[in-house]
Design a protein around this motif. Structure first.
Motif, PDB file in Angstrom:
ATOM      1  N   UNK A 173       0.779  -1.224   0.000  1.00  0.00           N
ATOM      2  CA  UNK A 173       0.000   0.000   0.000  1.00  0.00           C
ATOM      3  C   UNK A 173       0.812   1.276   0.000  1.00  0.00           C
ATOM      4  N   UNK A 174       2.132   1.180  -0.221  1.00  0.00           N
ATOM      5  CA  UNK A 174       2.999   2.352  -0.183  1.00  0.00           C
ATOM      6  C   UNK A 174       3.731   2.526  -1.508  1.00  0.00           C
ATOM      7  N   UNK A 175       4.097   3.772  -1.775  1.00  0.00           N
ATOM      8  CA  UNK A 175       4.830   4.097  -2.997  1.00  0.00           C
ATOM      9  C   UNK A 175       6.289   3.677  -2.814  1.00  0.00           C
ATOM     10  N   UNK A 176       6.720   2.701  -3.596  1.00  0.00           N
ATOM     11  CA  UNK A 176       8.091   2.188  -3.543  1.00  0.00           C
ATOM     12  C   UNK A 176       8.701   2.286  -4.931  1.00  0.00           C
ATOM     13  N   UNK A 177       9.873   2.884  -5.009  1.00  0.00           N
ATOM     14  CA  UNK A 177      10.581   3.000  -6.285  1.00  0.00           C
ATOM     15  C   UNK A 177      11.955   2.349  -6.161  1.00  0.00           C
ATOM     16  N   UNK A 178      12.333   1.598  -7.201  1.00  0.00           N
ATOM     17  CA  UNK A 178      13.619   0.919  -7.248  1.00  0.00           C
ATOM     18  C   UNK A 178      14.427   1.477  -8.416  1.00  0.00           C
ATOM     19  N   UNK A 179      15.665   1.843  -8.151  1.00  0.00           N
ATOM     20  CA  UNK A 179      16.582   2.300  -9.202  1.00  0.00           C
ATOM     21  C   UNK A 179      17.672   1.247  -9.339  1.00  0.00           C
ATOM     22  N   UNK A 207      13.715  12.229  -7.475  1.00  0.00           N
ATOM     23  CA  UNK A 207      12.632  11.342  -7.051  1.00  0.00           C
ATOM     24  C   UNK A 207      12.091  11.735  -5.681  1.00  0.00           C
ATOM     25  N   UNK A 208      12.997  12.071  -4.766  1.00  0.00           N
ATOM     26  CA  UNK A 208      12.564  12.449  -3.423  1.00  0.00           C
ATOM     27  C   UNK A 208      11.892  13.819  -3.411  1.00  0.00           C
ATOM     28  N   UNK A 212       8.273  13.362  -1.255  1.00  0.00           N
ATOM     29  CA  UNK A 212       9.119  13.322  -0.055  1.00  0.00           C
ATOM     30  C   UNK A 212       8.906  12.076   0.809  1.00  0.00           C
ATOM     31  N   UNK A 213       7.752  11.415   0.680  1.00  0.00           N
ATOM     32  CA  UNK A 213       7.470  10.227   1.477  1.00  0.00           C
ATOM     33  C   UNK A 213       7.836   8.929   0.757  1.00  0.00           C
TER      34      UNK A 213
END
Length: 346
Positions: A173-179, A207-208, A212-213
């Motif tokens: 349920x959270x915004x997760x980004x992978x680089x 991205x941040x 910010x969250x």
């Protein structure tokens, strides 16, 4: 690495305390450099001639299929040191194209997990790219983007390498980004890895700034160790979690792992740890008793099984490669994979 699975887990609290308040969910996220996962077909404009049936490595169907089988075995077990189902998200490096990713995901250990992938063809002269494997029941992809690695010197005008592969999604349920990254190799000067790390820092900041969250994970084969300037100074990834104080700070749990003598690849009798997974502050809870109200880092390890290592000879205990020189070793990769573990009290 002899006959052991090295767990370098930073445990901040026993999960049982949180279970009394709600359901605790655990997630494993990994990275693995697959070492030259090429198919047997020439890609126009790419320097892949060595990995063709008539090439120097005699890269035929038998060798390709065994490579797929071996890699899928590792990927299917990755993360099972802590979580029975293993990794739900895995960044990979050195994949030639979408064909090899189709073939890899069709292997039984990954097919059983219904693994999917995200990939964008990049400009690397050899044709190797980064990609992301994921379980769609756990990680929902929002979007992908490939930010190019920018050359700044005139002498590099004819040279192109891997970019920064960004996959944005939702987990728990959270915004997760992978680089996912693969910085310039050690055949090039340190300058190019430092340049790549500075560009990666710009990507992270962007991205941040947008969110910010955001829960952000930066992973890849950095071709430098955690304490090298590219990682510690240019990317600004901290050694200790208590150093992570500001929203833009990053934490590299694998710094102390290498200090303790454990790495992911060996060169001339010395272990390096190029394969790192770095976390944003939003994933790091520095309190003595974290509540895990959102996705929170709780541990990490270098993943290893005996079958992944040279069994004897002068290289005993080092990663069992696919090919050395003209010798087909029927192995896996010259790197060991890494994993981080996240937890959330649902």
């Amino acid at each position: 690495m002899k006959n052991k699975v090295f767990m370098f887990v930073v445990l901040m609290i026993m999960a049982g305390q949180a279970l009394a308040k709600g359901k605790m969910e655990k997630y494993a996220i990994g990275f693995y450099n697959l070492e030259n996962l090429f198919d047997t077909i020439h890609d126009e404009g790419k320097m892949d001639s060595a990995f063709l049936p008539k090439g120097s490595y005699k890269w035929d169907t038998e060798r390709y299929q065994l490579k797929l089988h071996n890699l899928a075995k590792v990927l299917g077990q990755l993360g099972t040191d802590s979580i029975a189902d293993g990794c739900s998200v895995i960044g990979v490096a050195e994949v030639e194209n979408s064909r090899v990713l189709d073939d890899l995901c069709a292997q039984p250990p990954l097919k059983r997990k219904n693994m999917r992938y995200e990939h964008i063809e990049g400009p690397d002269v050899r044709g190797i790219d980064c990609a992301l494997l994921y379980d769609p029941s756990v990680f929902k992809v929002r979007g992908t983007k490939l930010v190019p690695y920018v050359q700044v010197l005139e002498k590099d005008s004819n040279y192109f390498t891997r970019g920064f592969f960004i996959v944005s999604g939702t987990m728990a349920g959270e915004h997760l980004t992978v680089v996912v990254n693969h910085l310039p190799s050690r055949y090039s000067e340190e300058f190019y890895r430092k340049l790549g790390a500075r560009q990666l820092r710009v990507v992270v900041d962007s991205l941040l700034k947008d969110d910010p969250k955001l829960k952000l994970i930066v992973m890849g084969d950095m071709n430098d160790d955690p304490m090298d300037e590219s990682m510690a100074v240019d990317l600004e990834a901290k050694r200790y979690p208590w150093e992570v104080k500001n929203r833009k700070d990053l934490y590299n749990p694998f710094w102390n792992t290498l200090v303790e003598g454990h790495g992911t690849l060996e060169y001339m009798g010395r272990w390096n740890l190029f394969d790192q997974i770095i976390l944003s502050k939003s994933l790091v809870d520095n309190s003595r008793r974290p509540k895990y109200k959102s996705l929170t880092f709780y541990g990490h390890n270098v993943f290893c099984r005996d079958y992944m290592l040279e069994p004897d000879g002068p290289f005993k205990g080092t990663p069992l490669r696919t090919i050395i020189g003209q010798r087909w070793l029927k192995g896996y990769s010259d790197h060991l994979p890494t994993v981080v573990y996240l937890m959330k009290n649902e």
